[in-house]
Design an enzyme around this catalytic site. Structure first.
Site, mmCIF file in Angstrom:
data_model
loop_
_atom_site.group_PDB
_atom_site.id
_atom_site.type_symbol
_atom_site.label_atom_id
_atom_site.label_comp_id
_atom_site.label_asym_id
_atom_site.label_seq_id
_atom_site.Cartn_x
_atom_site.Cartn_y
_atom_site.Cartn_z
ATOM 1 N N LYS A 124 -7.690 5.652 -7.424
ATOM 2 C CA LYS A 124 -8.041 6.652 -8.428
ATOM 3 C C LYS A 124 -9.363 7.330 -8.082
ATOM 4 C CE LYS A 124 -5.516 4.322 -12.146
ATOM 5 N NZ LYS A 124 -5.623 3.598 -13.431
ATOM 6 N N GLY A 143 2.306 5.709 4.640
ATOM 7 C CA GLY A 143 1.513 6.400 5.645
ATOM 8 C C GLY A 143 0.181 5.767 5.971
ATOM 9 N N VAL A 144 -0.109 4.561 5.451
ATOM 10 C CA VAL A 144 -1.404 3.941 5.760
ATOM 11 C C VAL A 144 -1.329 3.031 6.974
ATOM 12 C CG1 VAL A 144 -2.232 4.093 3.387
ATOM 13 C CG2 VAL A 144 -0.984 2.061 4.124
ATOM 14 N N GLY A 192 0.821 -1.194 0.000
ATOM 15 C CA GLY A 192 0.000 0.000 0.000
ATOM 16 C C GLY A 192 0.854 1.243 0.000
ATOM 17 N N PRO A 193 0.223 2.392 -0.217
ATOM 18 C CA PRO A 193 0.978 3.656 -0.260
ATOM 19 C C PRO A 193 1.559 4.010 1.091
ATOM 20 C CG PRO A 193 -1.396 4.047 -0.324
ATOM 21 C CD PRO A 193 -1.206 2.573 -0.454
ATOM 22 N N SER A 233 -3.104 3.175 -18.630
ATOM 23 C CA SER A 233 -4.480 3.513 -18.256
ATOM 24 C C SER A 233 -4.909 4.914 -18.698
ATOM 25 C CB SER A 233 -4.658 3.379 -16.735
ATOM 26 O OG SER A 233 -3.791 4.268 -16.056
#
Length: 772
Positions: free
Chosen positions: A722, A359-360, A356-357, A679
């Site tokens: 997104k 800071g999560v 995951g990105p 995409s």
């Protein structure tokens, strides 16, 4: 020619028995007497100041005179004086040998009738040869380190009398008392000289052998051997003083640890063999330290030590909820593991990978899992690790060898079932020193890691009880073989509502406490938290949100220390006052609809983001210009979009001549940021149609999808990130591929209710939706 020495004696001579000394003629020696003994000695002496000293043969019974040797020495008393501390000292000088004929008195002191022994000194070639040989031997003994006073050596050089030379040399040869008495009783000077010569020869031979050995040892013995000898001497001294031998105690303690370690039988055999080797190694040798450190690791490894798991699922769930908000999938997976663990005691630890990105909460989640399970937590960062030995350790043949980080951390924690977090597994390096990612293949495979062998320990260690958790921002850099061994759990970014709840539950109380505001904590208004989230942070996690809240708390603390009244409530106005002008703006809401500019959606390491695809044209040679730091895949998507539009230009009323003599330029702003991926194909096709057909593109419509040459819209990844980015930017409608319809369930309900979703199979549908 012969010569005799004659001495006249009184009829009765006082006699003094000796115990620890044999007196020879020409010998000057002291006697130390107590007060009463000194008085008796003075009374015993006559006017002649002569006394016969004889060595005691056997100690007498009480009340009987001592049994003496037959031959003694007539001595002259040179000096008598009393010592300040008590007692006295008598200095005697030997004159000649005497034979004790008869004891004539016992009380008040011993008296005997003695007969002087006349020694015949024969000067011959043999005598001269013996004298010269004796002199030579004395000098050899002196060269080998046998000390002799200088005046004695001068005296020996001047003496040519064999009898006197024999007596003088006998004093300085280390002989037992009985051998000295036999020399005294040897009347024949030549015979006596021969005996002294034989004793001195033996002494020289011993000195010679000792010197040769010492020379050889000196050649071979270096610094370590010298220290060893000193240690052995120290050991002997300590034993004499009754002190403990530190090395012996150290080895005893190490052996006790090895016995109590609970290691498997095959490992115990290796440890015992190494311990026996250690006992034979010189402590000053470098090998001693290597062997000792190796045995310390073997003894300290948690072969059987394990923490008891907390199998209470409800309590574990409460701990996870207390530390982290949401993260439903992860919590559900941990509770499943606990449920199976409670039903089946013997099971292998899972290998989880949190992706995951930033800071999560991936790393902090590992700590919470360890707390929920009641296990020890270990964290090792793999970011930038390039050396394979960091995982597997070094061979013990290398100087400074150490185990790998896996074994080191298990040794430190003392438990064989910790929660072991391998952070940043997607940032492992690779160079000539090896591939750490490949070394992790065995560690992170439950079918192999029960016999994990570190190069340093060189014995198998069971890692199957360890719960391994890896973290990564991206899955792509992780090798396929390593990725296959891990159960991947995706952690998406947080919505604004989730961030608000995280701030209220976790971040604000923590920062208020850390910045000294616990006594009078300010209340953060909901609108103030929303302003910080929307205007001062743009991220998938909450790291910058925490920094902004901390900055507000620090500024409030500064005001308090300056004597200003504490702020009771933090409002949006206070946030703007303390943090300054807003950093982020609603880019979509602030812009007007324009031709050739379409809103797209992109996935990044830090979550989702919106992008603007701009298209323009100018006179040229029909070339396609692409700018904005685009990757190869994105450039190919632009060419495919252009080819599709040219092939179907009639559908949108575009004249074929529009492509001739015209250059198309497609640009994606934020040109310093690299962009890649397929995409954006649909977005680029829509921008080209909007430009060439002269139709305005709706800025509140964002789209994503890969395009094919036939116009099909293919599936993409990262839909949740997104969509969250679209919501943050103020988008009202999202156009996505139909194949991603199932991913809608991952998006929080409050986000789904705010946005309109349109799923398409063909680019024409997306173009019709986006253009006015």
């Amino acid at each position: 020619m012969s010569e005799s020495v004659s001495i006249s004696l009184p009829s009765h001579v006082p006699l003094y028995p000796l115990r620890e000394i044999v007196a020879f003629p020409f010998m000057i020696f002291p006697l130390f007497l107590k007060d009463e003994e000194l008085v008796s000695f003075e009374e015993m002496l006559g006017h002649e100041q002569l006394v016969v000293v004889v060595r005691i043969k056997e100690e007498p019974a009480s009340g009987t005179p001592p049994l003496l040797w037959e031959i003694g020495t007539l001595c002259k008393v040179n000096q008598i004086y009393r010592l300040p501390e008590g007692g006295g000292k008598v200095v005697l000088e030997g004159l000649s040998r005497v034979r004790v004929e008869e004891m004539v008195a016992v009380e008040p002191f011993l008296q005997a009738r003695c007969e002087p022994i006349h020694e015949f000194v024969e000067k011959s070639v043999v005598a001269e040869a013996l004298v010269q040989s004796l002199n030579a031997l004395l000098k050899i003994a002196l060269s080998y380190g046998r000390p002799l006073p200088d005046d004695v050596m001068k005296m020996i050089d001047l003496i040519d009398n064999p009898a006197r030379l024999a007596d003088l040399v006998a004093l300085y040869v280390n002989l037992p008392l009985d051998d000295q008495q036999r020399l005294l009783e040897t009347i024949d000077p030549l015979e006596r000289l021969k005996k002294v010569y034989m004793h001195l020869t033996a002494e020289v031979q011993r000195l010679q052998v000792k010197n040769e050995v010492q020379t050889e040892v000196t050649k071979r013995v270096g610094k370590s051997q010298k220290e060893y000898l000193l240690r052995e001497q120290m050991k002997q001294i300590q034993e004499e003083l009754g002190e403990d031998d530190s090395r012996s105690a150290e080895l005893t303690d190490l052996k006790r640890k090895l016995e109590a370690a609970g290691m498997p039988s095959e490992v115990r055999k290796i440890a015992d063999k190494e311990f026996r080797r250690l006992e034979r190694i010189n402590p000053a040798s470098p090998e001693y330290t290597v062997s000792r450190t190796y045995l310390d690791y073997l003894a300290g490894m948690p072969w059987q030590n394990a923490t008891t798991d907390n199998n209470d699922i409800n309590q574990a769930e409460a701990v996870l909820d207390e530390d982290h908000y949401d993260l439903t999938k992860v919590k559900e997976r941990i509770l499943e593991y606990l449920a199976v663990r409670s039903l089946r005691e013997r099971m292998k630890g899972p290998i989880l990978c949190f992706v995951g990105p930033p800071g999560v909460g991936k790393t902090s989640l590992g700590k919470s899992i360890a707390r929920a399970l009641g296990r020890t937590f270990i964290r090792v960062s793999l970011g930038g690790m390039r050396d394979e030995a960091e995982i597997r350790g070094h061979r013990r043949t290398y100087i400074g060898a150490l185990p790998g980080r896996i074994i080191q951390e298990l040794y430190r924690c003392g438990s064989n079932n910790p929660v072991f977090m391998l952070d940043e597994v997607d940032k492992i390096g690779l160079d000539f020193r090896g591939d750490p990612a490949s070394a992790l293949l065995e560690v992170l495979d439950p079918e192999q890691n029960y016999t994990f062998t570190d190069h340093y320990l060189d014995v198998p260690f069971d890692l199957s009880h360890v719960m391994f958790i890896t973290t990564a921002n991206l899955l792509d850099p992780i090798p396929a073989a390593l990725k296959d061994r891990m159960e991947v759990i995706q952690l998406s970014g947080y919505t604004d509502e989730e961030k608000e709840k995280i701030a209220v539950r976790y971040l604000i109380p923590k920062e208020v406490e850390e910045n000294g505001l616990a006594k009078s904590p300010p209340a953060f208004a909901t609108a103030a938290i929303s302003k910080v989230i929307g205007d001062y942070t743009r991220e998938a996690g909450v790291r910058n949100l925490q920094r902004s809240i901390a900055s507000v708390c620090r500024k409030v603390a500064k005001e308090i220390t300056q004597g200003k009244p504490p702020r009771e409530t933090i409002t949006p106005e206070v946030v703007e006052e303390l943090l300054g002008p807003r950093k982020f703006f609603n880019e979509v809401a602030a812009e007007k609809d324009r031709s050739g500019v379409v809103t797209g959606l992109a996935w990044t390491e830090s979550g989702g983001d919106i992008i603007f695809v701009e298209a323009t044209r100018m006179k040229g040679k029909g070339e396609l210009i692409l700018t904005g730091s685009l990757g190869d895949v994105m450039k190919e998507s632009a060419r495919a979009a252009l080819s599709f539009v040219r092939a179907n230009a009639v559908e949108w009323g575009i004249d074929e001549a529009a492509f001739e003599g015209t250059d198309l330029h497609i640009h994606v702003p934020a040109g310093a940021i690299p962009k890649d991926g397929p995409s954006a194909g649909v977005t680029m096709a829509t921008a080209i149609v909007s430009l060439l057909a002269g139709r305005l593109a709706r800025r509140d419509v964002a789209m994503t999808g890969e395009i094919s040459l036939t116009g099909r819209v293919l599936a993409i990844g990262g839909l949740k990130e997104k969509v969250l980015a679209a919501r943050r930017a103020g988008v009202k409608k999202v156009v996505a591929p139909s194949r991603n319809r199932e991913n809608l369930e991952e998006i929080p309900e409050e986000v789904r209710n705010e946005l309109e979703f349109v799923f398409v199979d063909d680019v024409r549908e997306a173009i019709a939706m986006a253009l006015q």
